[in-house]
Design a protein around this motif. Sequence first.
Motif, PDB file in Angstrom:
ATOM      1  N   LEU A  58       3.109  30.840 -47.492  1.00  0.00           N
ATOM      2  CA  LEU A  58       2.572  29.951 -46.480  1.00  0.00           C
ATOM      3  C   LEU A  58       3.489  28.740 -46.358  1.00  0.00           C
ATOM      4  CD1 LEU A  58       0.041  29.292 -44.647  1.00  0.00           C
ATOM      5  CD2 LEU A  58      -0.742  27.906 -46.551  1.00  0.00           C
ATOM      6  N   LYS A  59       3.832  28.368 -45.123  1.00  0.00           N
ATOM      7  CA  LYS A  59       4.780  27.275 -44.916  1.00  0.00           C
ATOM      8  C   LYS A  59       4.138  26.160 -44.106  1.00  0.00           C
ATOM      9  CE  LYS A  59       9.506  26.434 -43.291  1.00  0.00           C
ATOM     10  NZ  LYS A  59      10.711  27.080 -42.761  1.00  0.00           N
ATOM     11  N   ASN A  60       4.258  24.939 -44.609  1.00  0.00           N
ATOM     12  CA  ASN A  60       3.789  23.767 -43.884  1.00  0.00           C
ATOM     13  C   ASN A  60       4.949  23.241 -43.050  1.00  0.00           C
ATOM     14  OD1 ASN A  60       2.948  21.193 -43.047  1.00  0.00           O
ATOM     15  ND2 ASN A  60       1.682  20.915 -44.865  1.00  0.00           N
ATOM     16  N   TYR A  61       4.742  23.151 -41.720  1.00  0.00           N
ATOM     17  CA  TYR A  61       5.814  22.734 -40.824  1.00  0.00           C
ATOM     18  C   TYR A  61       5.916  21.215 -40.682  1.00  0.00           C
ATOM     19  CZ  TYR A  61       6.094  27.657 -39.590  1.00  0.00           C
ATOM     20  OH  TYR A  61       6.245  29.023 -39.638  1.00  0.00           O
ATOM     21  N   LEU A  62       5.075  20.478 -41.401  1.00  0.00           N
ATOM     22  CA  LEU A  62       5.161  19.014 -41.498  1.00  0.00           C
ATOM     23  C   LEU A  62       4.994  18.311 -40.154  1.00  0.00           C
ATOM     24  CD1 LEU A  62       7.973  18.700 -44.188  1.00  0.00           C
ATOM     25  CD2 LEU A  62       5.504  18.580 -44.512  1.00  0.00           C
TER      26      LEU A  62
END
Length: 201
Positions: A58-62
């Motif tokens: 899971l990636k947080n795109y900020l």
Amino acid sequence: NGKTKVTSSGTNCALANFASVNINNVDFTTPDGAFYNTSNKVLHDNNANIVKTCVIQLKNYLIRIMDEDLTSANYKTVCAKYPGMSFNPAYSMLTLKNVNISKSTMGSAIWVQKPSTIVLEGINKISSNRFRPIEFAANSTIEGTGTLYVTSTADPDGASIGAHAMCTSNNATLTIKDCHIIADASAASKARGVAAYDKGT
């Protein structure tokens, strides 16, 4: 929310010889920007080097929209709540096309925490009566053919903590190209239309 690490040995590629690679609700986080090239059937980084080790999770795109962080799992769902909004994670590009957002709780309506581009199309309106509507904590650009009305109507208590219409922080620089922006904080005591914190510009 799990993490998968794939490592090759020798000169091999972490992922290779598949007709295609489909990853759902996750993204390549190591290296950032990795992609599977379906032409030569290998995993590349964004400099076209073969990737020997990759991490998929899971990636947080900020980028935060109305208190929700855009991630690889939810960015389409979050954007769909605001007709005309879309996000391209490959370029960290947020497009606003006739979007209207109004926030009445603490926290920015849009908070950008990594280098990103906001593209304006049509007439867009972002406002808050409690905090600064848009904040950039990383070098970013606003561009496009559209117009953005960004308005802070925060009360005096909110204004005392910097309820400017639009601001930079964390030494960030904001570049505005071609588009038309009306940043209005005239109704917020002690606030400005556009402001910079922590040496931002």
